[in-house]
Design a protein around this motif. Structure first.
Motif, PDB file in Angstrom:
ATOM      1  N   ILE A   8      15.674  -5.529 -14.633  1.00  0.00           N
ATOM      2  CA  ILE A   8      14.355  -5.211 -15.201  1.00  0.00           C
ATOM      3  C   ILE A   8      13.201  -4.898 -14.001  1.00  0.00           C
ATOM      4  N   ILE A   9      12.870  -3.924 -13.932  1.00  0.00           N
ATOM      5  CA  ILE A   9      11.702  -3.484 -12.890  1.00  0.00           C
ATOM      6  C   ILE A   9      10.348  -3.349 -13.264  1.00  0.00           C
ATOM      7  N   ASP A  10       9.626  -4.314 -12.922  1.00  0.00           N
ATOM      8  CA  ASP A  10       8.373  -4.409 -13.743  1.00  0.00           C
ATOM      9  C   ASP A  10       7.146  -3.974 -13.069  1.00  0.00           C
ATOM     10  N   GLY A  11       7.101  -2.758 -12.828  1.00  0.00           N
ATOM     11  CA  GLY A  11       5.992  -2.053 -12.095  1.00  0.00           C
ATOM     12  C   GLY A  11       6.552  -0.870 -11.125  1.00  0.00           C
ATOM     13  N   ASN A  12       5.756  -0.550 -10.363  1.00  0.00           N
ATOM     14  CA  ASN A  12       5.844   0.509  -9.121  1.00  0.00           C
ATOM     15  C   ASN A  12       6.983  -0.286  -8.061  1.00  0.00           C
ATOM     16  N   VAL A  13       7.882   0.186  -7.889  1.00  0.00           N
ATOM     17  CA  VAL A  13       8.731  -0.315  -6.727  1.00  0.00           C
ATOM     18  C   VAL A  13       9.490   0.752  -5.855  1.00  0.00           C
ATOM     19  N   VAL A  14       9.782   0.465  -4.636  1.00  0.00           N
ATOM     20  CA  VAL A  14      10.703   1.051  -3.854  1.00  0.00           C
ATOM     21  C   VAL A  14      11.914   0.578  -3.430  1.00  0.00           C
ATOM     22  N   VAL A  15      13.063   1.151  -3.775  1.00  0.00           N
ATOM     23  CA  VAL A  15      14.499   0.724  -3.274  1.00  0.00           C
ATOM     24  C   VAL A  15      15.075   1.527  -2.469  1.00  0.00           C
ATOM     25  N   GLY A  16      15.905   1.031  -1.474  1.00  0.00           N
ATOM     26  CA  GLY A  16      16.328   1.736  -0.372  1.00  0.00           C
ATOM     27  C   GLY A  16      17.666   2.380  -0.652  1.00  0.00           C
ATOM     28  N   ASN A  17      18.473   2.562   0.248  1.00  0.00           N
ATOM     29  CA  ASN A  17      19.844   3.333   0.160  1.00  0.00           C
ATOM     30  C   ASN A  17      20.827   2.277   0.254  1.00  0.00           C
ATOM     31  N   GLY A  18      22.208   2.622  -0.780  1.00  0.00           N
ATOM     32  CA  GLY A  18      23.017   1.655  -0.593  1.00  0.00           C
ATOM     33  C   GLY A  18      23.015   0.329  -1.218  1.00  0.00           C
ATOM     34  N   THR A  19      21.938   0.058  -2.195  1.00  0.00           N
ATOM     35  CA  THR A  19      21.869  -1.257  -2.752  1.00  0.00           C
ATOM     36  C   THR A  19      22.094  -1.291  -4.233  1.00  0.00           C
ATOM     37  N   ILE A  20      22.519  -2.701  -4.615  1.00  0.00           N
ATOM     38  CA  ILE A  20      22.646  -2.874  -5.618  1.00  0.00           C
ATOM     39  C   ILE A  20      21.817  -3.764  -6.501  1.00  0.00           C
ATOM     40  N   VAL A  21      21.325  -3.605  -7.647  1.00  0.00           N
ATOM     41  CA  VAL A  21      20.381  -4.078  -8.494  1.00  0.00           C
ATOM     42  C   VAL A  21      20.983  -4.351  -9.777  1.00  0.00           C
ATOM     43  N   GLU A  22      21.131  -5.513 -10.275  1.00  0.00           N
ATOM     44  CA  GLU A  22      22.129  -5.323 -11.505  1.00  0.00           C
ATOM     45  C   GLU A  22      21.876  -6.863 -12.096  1.00  0.00           C
ATOM     46  N   ASN A  23      22.581  -7.119 -13.273  1.00  0.00           N
ATOM     47  CA  ASN A  23      23.073  -8.241 -14.197  1.00  0.00           C
ATOM     48  C   ASN A  23      21.746  -9.299 -14.163  1.00  0.00           C
ATOM     49  N   PHE A  24      20.667  -8.237 -15.036  1.00  0.00           N
ATOM     50  CA  PHE A  24      19.773  -9.051 -15.764  1.00  0.00           C
ATOM     51  C   PHE A  24      18.639  -9.567 -14.574  1.00  0.00           C
ATOM     52  N   CYS A  25      18.515  -9.106 -13.431  1.00  0.00           N
ATOM     53  CA  CYS A  25      17.554  -9.628 -12.253  1.00  0.00           C
ATOM     54  C   CYS A  25      16.348  -9.171 -12.786  1.00  0.00           C
ATOM     55  N   TYR A  26      15.445  -9.507 -11.995  1.00  0.00           N
ATOM     56  CA  TYR A  26      13.825  -9.153 -12.260  1.00  0.00           C
ATOM     57  C   TYR A  26      13.050  -8.703 -11.020  1.00  0.00           C
ATOM     58  N   ILE A  27      12.520  -7.647 -10.886  1.00  0.00           N
ATOM     59  CA  ILE A  27      11.746  -7.273  -9.513  1.00  0.00           C
ATOM     60  C   ILE A  27      10.371  -6.914 -10.106  1.00  0.00           C
ATOM     61  N   ASN A  28       9.324  -7.693  -9.493  1.00  0.00           N
ATOM     62  CA  ASN A  28       8.029  -7.546  -9.779  1.00  0.00           C
ATOM     63  C   ASN A  28       7.332  -6.096  -9.156  1.00  0.00           C
ATOM     64  N   ILE A  32       0.767  -1.186   0.102  1.00  0.00           N
ATOM     65  CA  ILE A  32       0.122  -0.012  -0.135  1.00  0.00           C
ATOM     66  C   ILE A  32       0.999   1.256   0.015  1.00  0.00           C
ATOM     67  N   ARG A  33       1.818   1.206   0.926  1.00  0.00           N
ATOM     68  CA  ARG A  33       2.701   2.621   0.990  1.00  0.00           C
ATOM     69  C   ARG A  33       3.605   2.663  -0.246  1.00  0.00           C
ATOM     70  N   THR A  34       4.006   1.549  -1.078  1.00  0.00           N
ATOM     71  CA  THR A  34       4.921   1.628  -2.430  1.00  0.00           C
ATOM     72  C   THR A  34       4.020   2.207  -3.214  1.00  0.00           C
ATOM     73  N   MET A  35       2.767   1.857  -3.201  1.00  0.00           N
ATOM     74  CA  MET A  35       1.986   2.523  -4.277  1.00  0.00           C
ATOM     75  C   MET A  35       1.602   3.712  -4.214  1.00  0.00           C
ATOM     76  N   ALA A  36       1.447   4.222  -2.725  1.00  0.00           N
ATOM     77  CA  ALA A  36       1.142   5.676  -2.443  1.00  0.00           C
ATOM     78  C   ALA A  36       2.274   6.640  -2.912  1.00  0.00           C
ATOM     79  N   LEU A  37       3.809   6.180  -2.432  1.00  0.00           N
ATOM     80  CA  LEU A  37       4.733   6.840  -2.754  1.00  0.00           C
ATOM     81  C   LEU A  37       4.858   7.007  -4.034  1.00  0.00           C
ATOM     82  N   THR A  38       4.987   5.607  -4.901  1.00  0.00           N
ATOM     83  CA  THR A  38       5.258   5.812  -6.252  1.00  0.00           C
ATOM     84  C   THR A  38       4.224   6.454  -7.441  1.00  0.00           C
ATOM     85  N   GLU A  39       2.779   6.253  -7.150  1.00  0.00           N
ATOM     86  CA  GLU A  39       1.888   7.028  -7.722  1.00  0.00           C
ATOM     87  C   GLU A  39       1.641   8.432  -7.398  1.00  0.00           C
ATOM     88  N   ALA A  40       2.396   8.847  -6.313  1.00  0.00           N
ATOM     89  CA  ALA A  40       2.554  10.539  -6.308  1.00  0.00           C
ATOM     90  C   ALA A  40       3.485  11.083  -7.049  1.00  0.00           C
TER      91      ALA A  40
END
Length: 453
Positions: free
Chosen positions: A296-316, A235-243
Motif C-alpha cells: 500500500i502506497i498511501d499518497g505521492n511517493v518516490v521510489v528508487g532503482n532496484g528496490t523491493i516493496v512488497e508483502n502488505f507493507c505500508y508507505i505514507n 518538497i521535491r517528491t511533491m514537485a516530481l509527482t504532482e507534475a
C-alpha cells in the motif's frame, strides 16, 4: 558563465549524516543535491560548474566523473565560504561574470534560471516565514530593490536570506579580503570566527557597486540540519509527482490488472506494480523495482532503482524510498530511506534513515507526543525546535538495530552503531557504539505441583 558551488565544511549540524559523505551529496528524492544544482545551472545556460570543498570529496568526484563540464576543486580547509570561493576561483578562474551557489541547498531551477539571466551582478533573495525566528540564519535587508544590509541572529518571524548571487571578477578581491568575524550582529551578540561570503557581498555593495535583489519565487531549503533534509525531500517528491499528468511506463514496465491505482504512475525500465497493490496518489519509480503482493502506497511517493516493496507493507505519502532498498512484510514507513536500507518485518518507523541501515522486526518509533508538540533537538549543544519533521528517528549510515526496539521522538543514532534487541532509545547514541539491554533474571522452582492436582 561559470557557476561555483561551495561545498566546504564538514556538516557538523547535520550529524550523523555528514560523517560518511560531503553534505552536498545528501540525497533529495534519490539524487545528490549538488547534482540537482549543477543540472539547474546548466539548464539555465551555465557552461561550466566548479564544486569546491575538502570534506569527503571522493564521492563528489565520482558523481561527476566523465562530465567534462564540471570541475571538482579539492581545496585545503578554509576559514569560511569567502575563502572557499577564492580558492575555487584560483583553481578555475572565471571569465567575466560568474555565479555562486551553495552545495547543501535545494534550489528551485526556475529561480536559478532567473538569477543567471540577470544582466548585472545580483543576489537571489528568498523570503522565509512561518519559521520560529531568523536566529539561525544570516538574514538580508533590502531597500529600493537593492541589498542594503545583513544581520546575524535576527529575531523576527518573517525575514529574507541570500540563496546565491552573481558577480563580476572584481568581486574576488572582496572575497580575498573578507573579515574573519561576522560583525553584523546586535550589541552583546558573539559573532562566529568565520569569513562569510555574504559579508564580502555586502562590502562590495557598499564600496563598489549596488547589488540588485532578485526575489525568489520558488522553493528553497538550506539542508544544514537533519529535519531540513527531510523537508527538502518532501518538497521535491511533491514537485516530481504532482507534475505527472499521465502514466509513464518505461521499456519492460508493467502494472498488474489487480492493482488499484488512484493517480498516475511513472515506472522506469523493467519495473512493475504487481498483485493486489494499492496506490493512493502519484508515484515516481526508478528502474528494475518491484512493488508487489498487497503493498500500500498511501499518497505521492518516490521510489528508487532496484528496490523491493512488497508483502502488505505500508508507505505514507511524501516519503522517499532509496535505491536497492527492501520494504517488506507489514513494515510501515514515513520519511526518507536512503540507499540500501532494509525494513524487513512488522515495524512502524518514521524519520531519516541512512544508507545500508538494517532495522529489526517489530521496531517502533514513538512519534506521537502526549503534548502534541515537536521534540527538542540538540545541534552542536544548542536546543532547537523544528517546525516540521521533528518527531521521527534519525539513524546514521551503516547502523543496525535488533528486534523490538522503541525510539523516542527526535532521537539520533550515530553511524556504524548497533542497538540490541528490546532497547528503548530515549536519548541520542553516539557513532561507533553498541548498546545492549541489561536484564536481571530471577529463577525459582516450577512444575506440575503448582497446578493442584
Amino acid at each position: 558563465m561559470t557557476v561555483y558551488i561551495l561545498a566546504g565544511g564538514v556538516g557538523e549540524k547535520i550529524w550523523p549524516f555528514g560523517e560518511c559523505r560531503n553534505k552536498a551529496e545528501l540525497p533529495v528524492a534519490n539524487v545528490p543535491v549538488v547534482r540537482l544544482t549543477a543540472d539547474a545551472a546548466f539548464a539555465a545556460g551555465a557552461d561550466r560548474v566548479v564544486v569546491a570543498g575538502w570534506h569527503m570529496m571522493g564521492g563528489i568526484k565520482n558523481l561527476f566523473l566523465g562530465d567534462g563540464r564540471v570541475t571538482v576543486a579539492e581545496i585545503p580547509p578554509t576559514r569560511g565560504s569567502a575563502e572557499t570561493l577564492s580558492r575555487a576561483a584560483a583553481v578555475c578562474p572565471p571569465e567575466g561574470r560568474f555565479c555562486v551557489l551553495f552545495g547543501d541547498c535545494l534550489y528551485d531551477p526556475r529561480d536559478v534560471a532567473r538569477l543567471l539571466a540577470a544582466e548585472k551582478a545580483a543576489a537571489l533573495v528568498s523570503e522565509k516565514s512561518n519559521e520560529p525566528d531568523g536566529g539561525d540564519w544570516i538574514t538580508v535587508r533590502t531597500a529600493d530593490g537593492f541589498v542594503s544590509g545583513l544581520s546575524g541572529h535576527a529575531q523576527c518571524p518573517v525575514y529574507s536570506v541570500i540563496e546565491g548571487f552573481t558577480a563580476e571578477e572584481d568581486f574576488l578581491a572582496f572575497a580575498d579580503a573578507a573579515e574573519e568575524f561576522f560583525d553584523e550582529v546586535q550589541v552583546g551578540a558573539m559573532p562566529p570566527h568565520e569569513a562569510f561570503v555574504e559579508l564580502a557581498l555586502l562590502d562590495y555593495a557598499r564600496r563598489k557597486a549596488p547589488v540588485p535583489a532578485i526575489r525568489a519565487e520558488g522553493y528553497f531549503v538550506d539542508m544544514d540540519k537533519p529535519w531540513l533534509v527531510m523537508e527538502a525531500n518532501y518538497i521535491r517528491t511533491m514537485a516530481l509527482t504532482e507534475a505527472l499528468e499521465a502514466d509513464e511506463l518505461g521499456e519492460g514496465a508493467s502494472v498488474d490488472a489487480s492493482a488499484v491505482i488512484s493517480g498516475h504512475v511513472r515506472l522506469g525500465k523493467n519495473s512493475r506494480i504487481g498483485r493486489n497493490c494499492t496506490i493512493n496518489g502519484n508515484i515516481w519509480v526508478g528502474d528494475n523495482t518491484v512493488i508487489d503482493n498487497g503493498a500500500i502506497i498511501d499518497g505521492n511517493v518516490v521510489v528508487g532503482n532496484g528496490t523491493i516493496v512488497e508483502n502488505f507493507c505500508y508507505i505514507n505519502g511524501g516519503s522517499v524510498i532509496g535505491n536497492s532498498c527492501k520494504v517488506l512484510h507489514a513494515a510501515e514507513f514515513e520519511g526518507v530511506l536512503m540507499d540500501g536500507a532494509y525494513l524487513y518485518h512488522s515495524m512502524e518507523i518514521e524519520g531519516l534513515i541512512g544508507k545500508r541501515v538494517d532495522i529489526g522486526a517489530s521496531c517502533v518509533c514513538g512519534t506521537l507526543r502526549f503534548d502534541e508538540k515537536n521534540a527538542h533537538h540538540k545541534v552542536r549543544g544548542r536546543t532547537e525546535v523544528p517546525r516540521s519533521f521533528a518527531n521521527g528517528v534519525f539513524i546514521g549510515d551503516y547502523s543496525r538495530t535488533g528486534v523490538n526496539c522503541t525510539f523516542y521522538p527526535g532521537v539520533y543514532i550515530g553511524c556504524n552503531s548497533a542497538v540490541g534487541p528490546g532497547v528503548v532509545v530515549t536519548e541520542n547514541i553516539p557513532s561507533g557504539q553498541r548498546v545492549l539491554l541489561k536484564q536481571e533474571l530471577v529463577s525459582s522452582p516450577w512444575g506440575p505441583e503448582k497446578y493442584g492436582w
